[in-house]
Design a protein around this motif. Structure first.
Motif, PDB file in Angstrom:
ATOM      1  N   ASP A  50       0.881  -1.184  -0.503  1.00 28.10           N
ATOM      2  CA  ASP A  50       0.339  -0.096   0.499  1.00 28.10           C
ATOM      3  C   ASP A  50       0.864   1.464  -0.147  1.00 28.10           C
ATOM      4  O   ASP A  50      -0.023   2.721   0.552  1.00 28.10           O
ATOM      5  N   GLN A  51       1.653   1.126  -0.356  1.00 26.90           N
ATOM      6  CA  GLN A  51       2.703   2.278  -0.396  1.00 26.90           C
ATOM      7  C   GLN A  51       3.861   2.022  -2.082  1.00 26.90           C
ATOM      8  O   GLN A  51       4.108   1.324  -2.172  1.00 26.90           O
ATOM      9  N   PRO A  52       3.613   3.051  -2.433  1.00 26.90           N
ATOM     10  CA  PRO A  52       4.457   3.802  -4.224  1.00 26.90           C
ATOM     11  C   PRO A  52       5.931   2.561  -4.432  1.00 26.90           C
ATOM     12  O   PRO A  52       7.117   2.653  -3.182  1.00 26.90           O
ATOM     13  N   TYR A  53       5.885   1.551  -5.189  1.00 25.04           N
ATOM     14  CA  TYR A  53       6.599   1.426  -5.343  1.00 25.04           C
ATOM     15  C   TYR A  53       6.578  -0.093  -3.838  1.00 25.04           C
ATOM     16  O   TYR A  53       8.261  -1.355  -3.411  1.00 25.04           O
ATOM     17  N   ALA A  54       6.394  -0.229  -3.074  1.00 25.58           N
ATOM     18  CA  ALA A  54       6.355  -1.653  -2.458  1.00 25.58           C
ATOM     19  C   ALA A  54       6.339  -3.355  -3.055  1.00 25.58           C
ATOM     20  O   ALA A  54       5.560  -3.214  -4.003  1.00 25.58           O
ATOM     21  N   THR A  55       7.259  -3.639  -3.064  1.00 27.72           N
ATOM     22  CA  THR A  55       7.253  -4.595  -3.745  1.00 27.72           C
ATOM     23  C   THR A  55       7.230  -6.241  -2.809  1.00 27.72           C
ATOM     24  O   THR A  55       7.665  -6.083  -2.158  1.00 27.72           O
ATOM     25  N   SER A  56       7.030  -6.897  -3.023  1.00 28.77           N
ATOM     26  CA  SER A  56       6.295  -8.814  -2.839  1.00 28.77           C
ATOM     27  C   SER A  56       7.179  -9.598  -4.344  1.00 28.77           C
ATOM     28  O   SER A  56       7.179  -9.843  -5.236  1.00 28.77           O
ATOM     29  N   ARG A  57       8.236 -10.824  -3.085  1.00 27.06           N
ATOM     30  CA  ARG A  57       8.739 -11.814  -4.567  1.00 27.06           C
ATOM     31  C   ARG A  57       8.435 -12.705  -3.348  1.00 27.06           C
ATOM     32  O   ARG A  57       8.595 -13.096  -2.615  1.00 27.06           O
ATOM     33  N   THR A  58       8.156 -13.882  -4.789  1.00 27.67           N
ATOM     34  CA  THR A  58       8.573 -14.877  -3.957  1.00 27.67           C
ATOM     35  C   THR A  58       9.934 -15.349  -3.438  1.00 27.67           C
ATOM     36  O   THR A  58      10.898 -14.965  -3.787  1.00 27.67           O
ATOM     37  N   GLY A  59       9.427 -15.588  -2.649  1.00 31.10           N
ATOM     38  CA  GLY A  59      11.051 -15.991  -1.489  1.00 31.10           C
ATOM     39  C   GLY A  59      10.780 -15.524  -0.371  1.00 31.10           C
ATOM     40  O   GLY A  59      11.720 -15.747   0.229  1.00 31.10           O
TER      41      GLY A  59
END
Length: 194
Positions: A50-59
């Motif tokens: 919910d923030q600019p450029y928040a990132t979710s990566r597998t692992g």
């Protein structure tokens, strides 16, 4: 290179991802800087971005936050391949005519310049009227206004087949008024481009 789900989040979206092990989801801010919320769920793991450029990566168990430059460096080719963001413009008309007001005539050149740079845009031109006059006459006038603007767009090279027009008459006022009220902001054409 990791797969990227590019999301200009404006509302709430939920993504169930069952892809390759190097999957990445990055939330990009909209043109006006607004960032919505994206929920990424992989099995039992749920991450809220919910923030600019928040990132979710597998692992990776934690949500990361990349910088604009990191996103552009890693995913520049993908970002360049995205279509231009949708945009909208508005023009206003002289009472009872399909003639643009002086202010809209001046703005028309800026609009045409902005649209000329878009390769193969899809354009929707919607004409409107105020509540002065007969409903059927206003329906025709709103359609005529939309066709007039379409003509300007065709003149700058946008293919006519890529432009749809619609006349809504007095049914969708920008400013609600009683019947027979001369409201300049309602005498308009909306140009929606994607």
């Amino acid at each position: 290179m990791a797969a990227l789900a590019v999301i200009a989040a404006i509302g709430l979206a939920v993504f169930l991802l069952r892809g390759p092990p190097d999957e990445t989801v990055v939330v990009l801010p909209s043109a006006d800087g607004h960032t919505g919320t994206v929920v990424v769920q992989r099995g039992e793991t749920r991450q809220v971005l919910d923030q600019p450029y928040a990132t979710s990566r597998t692992g990776h168990g934690e949500v990361e936050r990349l910088s604009d430059s990191e996103v552009r460096r890693s995913f520049g080719n993908t970002l360049q391949a995205l279509p231009a963001r949708p945009t909208a413009f508005m023009l206003h008309f002289v009472t009872g005519t399909d003639e643009l007001t002086a202010e809209s005539k001046a703005e028309l050149q800026n609009i045409l310049a902005a649209l000329k740079d878009r390769p193969l845009p899809d354009v929707l031109v919607i004409g409107h009227t105020d509540t002065v006059g007969d409903l059927i006459v206003n329906d025709r006038l709103s359609a005529q206004r939309a066709e007039t603007v379409k003509g300007f767009l065709v003149e700058i090279g946008i293919p006519a087949a890529r432009i749809r027009t619609s006349g809504r008459g007095e049914r969708e006022p920008l400013v609600r008024t009683a019947d027979e009220v001369d409201e300049p902001r309602n005498r308009r054409v909306e140009i929606n481009v994607r």
